[in-house]
Structure formats: structure tokens, C-alpha cells
Design a protein around this motif. Structure first.
Motif: not given
Length: 155
Positions: A89-96, A2-5, A9-19
Motif C-alpha cells: 500500500d503506497p500510503f499505508g492507509w488505502l487498503i484495510d 513520490d509513491n515509492i518513497f 516509509s510505510a513498510v519500514t514503520q510497519l517493521g516488515v523489512a526495508s523497501v
């Protein structure tokens, strides 16, 4: 899994690239995704980066940025360039991301301490960092029937 999925979504939302839905904790990468961009760490693992704030005696603080490993290694597709392995960051909020880019530990982040040296992370550049890019996937076992979307790198 689940963390990988969630990382996808976190990286795709950021617009970096696809994971790519793949992770192997045994691998180590110098790359990390922070605030929607790919960064290169001088350390073999960005989790070992140390705080650059000035300690009481005027020396570098040296504490790690995080008390434990918080990012997951995944394959990131850089559009047509190919694939790299990076920590996300697997959840998009764990690190600052701002604190990591300033390279400050949790004790020094909010207090405006002077720094002994500048941050060591540098932005990833496709030509300069070509050695990190592969034209192939390491492991396609997790591919789904639909292709993973790819977006352009930011900046």
C-alpha cells in the motif's frame, strides 16, 4: 516517484523489512504486505483475490476485494535472506489489511456475513517460499548514497 518513497516509509514503520526504491508496474507478484507481514496469494496478483462471503444464493460472492488496483509493486529486502517483489500500500492507509486477510469485499466486510470458504492468503515463510527470494537486486538505479536500512521480519 513520490509513491515509492511513501511506500518505503510505510513498510519500514510497519517493521516488515526495508523497501528498495524501485517499482515496475509491468511485473506481477504473488506477494503482498498487509498489517506488517508478508503474505502469499494463490492468485498471480493479490488484486484478483475474490470475496469468500456467502451470497444470497449460498454461493461464494466472488467480487474482488478492491474495485481498482491500489497497491504498488516494490522490491522488499528481507534482511540477510535477500529480496522479493511484493505489493505494498503506497500510503499505508488505502487498503484495510484486516478486510484483505479476512478476504471480504467492501460490501461484506462490515456486516458479519457467513463465509463459503476460508481466506486464501497464507503467511510468507522463508524456507517454504524460497523460490520468491533473490540474492540480488533487480534494479539498483534508484539506490541512494546511504544504504537502505534493513530490519528483521515480524513473527
Amino acid at each position: 516517484m513520490d509513491n515509492i518513497f511513501a511506500a518505503t516509509s510505510a513498510v519500514t514503520q510497519l517493521g516488515v523489512a526495508s523497501v528498495v526504491k524501485h517499482a515496475d508496474v509491468g511485473r506481477v507478484s504473488n506477494l503482498v504486505v498487509l498489517r506488517g507481514r508478508l503474505w502469499v496469494s494463490p492468485a498471480s496478483d493479490p488484486h484478483s483475490l475474490q470475496c469468500v462471503a456467502s451470497a444470497d444464493c449460498g454461493k461464494r460472492c466472488g467480487k474482488r476485494l478492491e474495485r481498482e488496483r491500489v497497491c504498488a509493486p516494490v522490491e522488499v529486502q528481507l534482511g540477510a535472506l535477500g529480496y522479493v517483489e511484493a505489493y505494498v500500500d503506497p500510503f499505508g492507509w488505502l487498503i484495510d489489511g484486516h478486510r484483505w486477510l479476512s478476504q471480504l469485499c467492501m460490501d461484506h466486510a462490515a456486516q458479519g456475513f457467513a463465509t463459503v470458504s476460508g481466506p486464501e492468503l497464507r503467511p510468507f515463510h522463508g524456507e517454504r517460499d524460497a523460490a520468491y527470494i533473490r540474492s540480488y537486486r533487480i534494479d539498483a538505479r534508484f539506490d541512494q548514497a546511504e544504504p537502505t536500512p534493513s530490519v528483521c521480519l515480524v513473527g
